[in-house]
Design a protein around this motif. Structure first.
Motif, PDB file in Angstrom:
ATOM      1  N   ASP A  73      79.238  -6.044  54.357  1.00  0.00           N
ATOM      2  CA  ASP A  73      77.956  -6.068  55.063  1.00  0.00           C
ATOM      3  C   ASP A  73      78.260  -6.242  56.536  1.00  0.00           C
ATOM      4  O   ASP A  73      78.490  -7.366  57.008  1.00  0.00           O
ATOM      5  CB  ASP A  73      77.084  -7.207  54.536  1.00  0.00           C
ATOM      6  N   ASP A  74      78.268  -5.158  57.273  1.00  0.00           N
ATOM      7  CA  ASP A  74      78.608  -5.238  58.691  1.00  0.00           C
ATOM      8  C   ASP A  74      77.536  -6.005  59.482  1.00  0.00           C
ATOM      9  O   ASP A  74      77.843  -6.606  60.512  1.00  0.00           O
ATOM     10  CB  ASP A  74      78.790  -3.835  59.265  1.00  0.00           C
ATOM     11  N   GLY A  75      76.304  -5.976  59.012  1.00  0.00           N
ATOM     12  CA  GLY A  75      75.242  -6.697  59.722  1.00  0.00           C
ATOM     13  C   GLY A  75      75.472  -8.195  59.751  1.00  0.00           C
ATOM     14  O   GLY A  75      75.213  -8.860  60.760  1.00  0.00           O
ATOM     15  N   SER A  76      75.984  -8.723  58.632  1.00  0.00           N
ATOM     16  CA  SER A  76      76.269 -10.154  58.585  1.00  0.00           C
ATOM     17  C   SER A  76      77.750 -10.443  58.795  1.00  0.00           C
ATOM     18  O   SER A  76      78.194 -11.586  58.634  1.00  0.00           O
ATOM     19  CB  SER A  76      75.813 -10.742  57.241  1.00  0.00           C
ATOM     20  N   ARG A  77      78.502  -9.407  59.138  1.00  0.00           N
ATOM     21  CA  ARG A  77      79.939  -9.543  59.449  1.00  0.00           C
ATOM     22  C   ARG A  77      80.688 -10.179  58.284  1.00  0.00           C
ATOM     23  O   ARG A  77      81.532 -11.055  58.454  1.00  0.00           O
ATOM     24  CB  ARG A  77      80.148 -10.360  60.722  1.00  0.00           C
TER      25      ARG A  77
END
Length: 116
Positions: A73-77
């Motif tokens: 999940d790149d949004g939440s790293r």
């Protein structure tokens, strides 16, 4: 400088499941190739799975194919490792690793112990 923090390790019986998480400090997380490695006592560190940056593919070691799944999940790293059907031979310290432009970063590791 990128920092990685792993969590989720523990003790589980054979056949059980665990989920590891690796959280990165940089918002450019999506540009990194991010991996899970593990190191068992007396053995070399080995690659478990690698998730390529920029939405690339994920590849797995033969020993974990069909049992382990990476979720990114790149949004939440965050890079997670869902481990099912665990075996005693999966016992190891699991490390998160990130690489970009030849620069590598390791997390501190989290212990996974699978009892027979």
């Amino acid at each position: 400088q990128l920092q990685l923090v792993e969590s989720g390790g523990g003790l589980v019986q054979a056949g059980g499941s665990l989920r590891l998480s690796c959280v990165a400090s940089e918002v450019t997380f999506n540009t990194y190739d991010v991996s899970w490695y593990r190191q068992a006592p007396g053995k070399e560190r080995e690659l478990v799975a690698i998730s390529a940056g920029f939405g690339g593919r994920t590849n797995y070691a033969e020993s974990v194919k069909g049992r382990f799944t990476v979720f990114r999940d790149d949004g939440s790293r965050t890079l997670s490792l869902q481990m099912n059907s665990l075996k005693p031979e999966d016992t190891a310290v699991y490390y998160c690793h990130a690489q970009r432009f030849g620069i590598t970063t390791w997390g501190q590791g989290t212990q996974v112990t699978v009892s027979p």
